[in-house]
Enzyme design. Sequence first.
Site, PDB file in Angstrom:
ATOM      1  N   GLY A 115     -35.506  11.473  53.431  1.00  0.00           N
ATOM      2  CA  GLY A 115     -36.552  11.332  52.428  1.00  0.00           C
ATOM      3  C   GLY A 115     -36.069  11.331  50.991  1.00  0.00           C
ATOM      4  O   GLY A 115     -36.879  11.216  50.065  1.00  0.00           O
ATOM      5  N   GLY A 173     -34.218   9.028  49.642  1.00  0.00           N
ATOM      6  CA  GLY A 173     -34.162   7.662  49.133  1.00  0.00           C
ATOM      7  C   GLY A 173     -32.843   6.949  49.345  1.00  0.00           C
ATOM      8  O   GLY A 173     -32.548   5.959  48.679  1.00  0.00           O
ATOM      9  N   LYS A 174     -32.048   7.408  50.322  1.00  0.00           N
ATOM     10  CA  LYS A 174     -30.736   6.781  50.507  1.00  0.00           C
ATOM     11  C   LYS A 174     -30.860   5.335  50.982  1.00  0.00           C
ATOM     12  O   LYS A 174     -30.067   4.483  50.566  1.00  0.00           O
ATOM     13  CB  LYS A 174     -29.852   7.592  51.457  1.00  0.00           C
ATOM     14  CG  LYS A 174     -30.395   7.854  52.835  1.00  0.00           C
ATOM     15  CD  LYS A 174     -29.419   8.716  53.638  1.00  0.00           C
ATOM     16  CE  LYS A 174     -29.989   9.058  55.009  1.00  0.00           C
ATOM     17  NZ  LYS A 174     -31.104  10.025  54.912  1.00  0.00           N
ATOM     18  N   SER A 181     -33.333   3.231  50.285  1.00  0.00           N
ATOM     19  CA  SER A 181     -33.774   2.431  49.131  1.00  0.00           C
ATOM     20  C   SER A 181     -32.607   2.136  48.198  1.00  0.00           C
ATOM     21  O   SER A 181     -32.437   0.994  47.736  1.00  0.00           O
ATOM     22  CB  SER A 181     -34.873   3.176  48.365  1.00  0.00           C
ATOM     23  OG  SER A 181     -36.014   3.350  49.172  1.00  0.00           O
ATOM     24  N   THR A 227     -39.928   8.207  54.893  1.00  0.00           N
ATOM     25  CA  THR A 227     -39.025   8.901  55.814  1.00  0.00           C
ATOM     26  C   THR A 227     -39.605  10.204  56.346  1.00  0.00           C
ATOM     27  O   THR A 227     -39.523  10.458  57.558  1.00  0.00           O
ATOM     28  CB  THR A 227     -37.657   9.136  55.146  1.00  0.00           C
ATOM     29  OG1 THR A 227     -37.090   7.865  54.804  1.00  0.00           O
ATOM     30  CG2 THR A 227     -36.711   9.865  56.072  1.00  0.00           C
TER      31      THR A 227
END
Length: 583
Positions: free
Chosen positions: A24, A26-27, A29, A504
């Site tokens: 969650g 943001g990896k 993205s 996520t």
Amino acid sequence: MKIALYDPAETAATKYLFFTGKGGVGKTSIACATAVSLADAGEKILLVSTDPASNLQDVFGIPLNDAGVAIADVPRLVVANLDPLTAAAEYRESVIGAYRGKLPDSAIKNVEEQLSGSCTVEIAAFNAFSEFLTNAEKAEEFDHIIFDTAPTGHTLRMLQLPSAWSGFISESKHGASCLGQLSGLEDKKEMYKKAVHTLADNRLTTIILVTRPETAPIREAQRASHELEALEIRNQVLVINGLLETYDANDTVETALFKKQQEALQEIPQSLVRQSVTMVPLRAYNITGLDNVRHLLSYSGHTPVVSTLQHSNAYTLSDVVDEIEASNKKVIFTMGKGGVGKTTIAAAIALGLHRKGKKVRLATTDPADHLNLVMGQEKDISVSHINEKGELKKYQEEVLAKARQTMPEDDLEYVKEDLRSPCTQEIAVFRAFADIVAKSRDEIVVLDTAPTGHTILLLESTQNYNQQIENSGGAVSDAEKELLPRLKDPNETEVIIVTLAETTPFYEAKRLLDDLKRAGLAVKWWVINASYSMADTKSDFLKAKAAAELQWIHEVDNISDGQYAVIPWKPFEVKGEKLLELL
């Protein structure tokens, strides 16, 4: 703290880029934005995802596969979306098939459960991306190969243990939690060795640790960094995602968010500051579609939202407490991935039940003193702090002492690594929790860290397996045996899934729900924590961010059949009497 903007061109000094971080943060993205940015700059890029919660198909808006799909609107980009859950299922059957008819059915069931946990999924993922990592043709074809999920230190250490490659499943009786994931992959040993070597080569590989400006994700990044450094994987970069650059001083919510983030940044450990540190600003939009992927690293715009969003059909946490009180249930679990707020929700539920006249015990693995402070002021409410490290060490010593009676020293190294796994930690904590419940006959016991369905099935199958092989190593305690049936009784136990209204966290919560169903545990309530859509904000930016939450709130509504509560994002640290403001 002033931190420079993340620039993919500066980070991409090596052939291979691995993005890792807590679920969650943001990896995916940032990995996508990096891939698109480098491809737009003229480089040929292969992007590979091995994340079970990946939403790459939504990001690019086209069907993807494990072989790789060329993205028409980004001519030099190819994207492969690997499914480690499917790969794990195929691998599990390939291993178990060799033992069917040779071991008792109960032993086969035990092996199946051993190979159903997150460790096996990660091995399957490592197997899949090792094919890309060691493929000479792909290395020649692409300027950079980007992976949006990196292996944990636990998995990498396991790959380097000689005993992990033996016929371990049929021989081991030590009762640990994740044995034998590699015993069917002897033919891949050299490929794995090359992959691990490539990861540790600073000339070839960069690890990008992605975090958020929040305490829990920063701690996770520190833990991952230390684990990788211990394996000589030192070429690391820290990216702080979702940082609020400026704020509207007239809006209390946005001002408080900025302040909380800055306080978290001040607490970044020195070991992480030594790495290259950059940031990606907080965006109000979901990172789906190529336009938003391209905008992520350069554009902070948002679509104005005129009115405050309402959820007329959503319950409150107070409604959940009312239902628990009326049902007279005795065991309450809050479950969810780290960082979603399950400890705070558990404390608020315990406090709410006490205010209704119930005798309550909160069992928590959170060492934070503020829980003791607030609970200590309440008559007949008590807190049992479960020391995770202490319980894990005690369990490890118990299993190793029994394993030494029957196993050679070389195999013990594998057992020691196995005992560092997430599953083992869950078992150790569950044992302590079972003891608390066994001694608390006339109380409602609320626990903020519960075992997954995999761990519950593991405890049951270990019990059966030990009966078959007449071995006591890692055996299930009497307290656990008594508690396990109660957990499956909906009249005794309430399981509450806690999540955030984000991609996520939702997908990970959904997998958790499937896991619990497999173990026979019913879930009635979901709680969406820290929602901007319910916050009293006048900020156009946060209203736009709130609008982006609606998709995931609707998903929770559907999966829970409307049995969900929404808690607004709070502009203060939720502790002490502030816990009551969640109700």
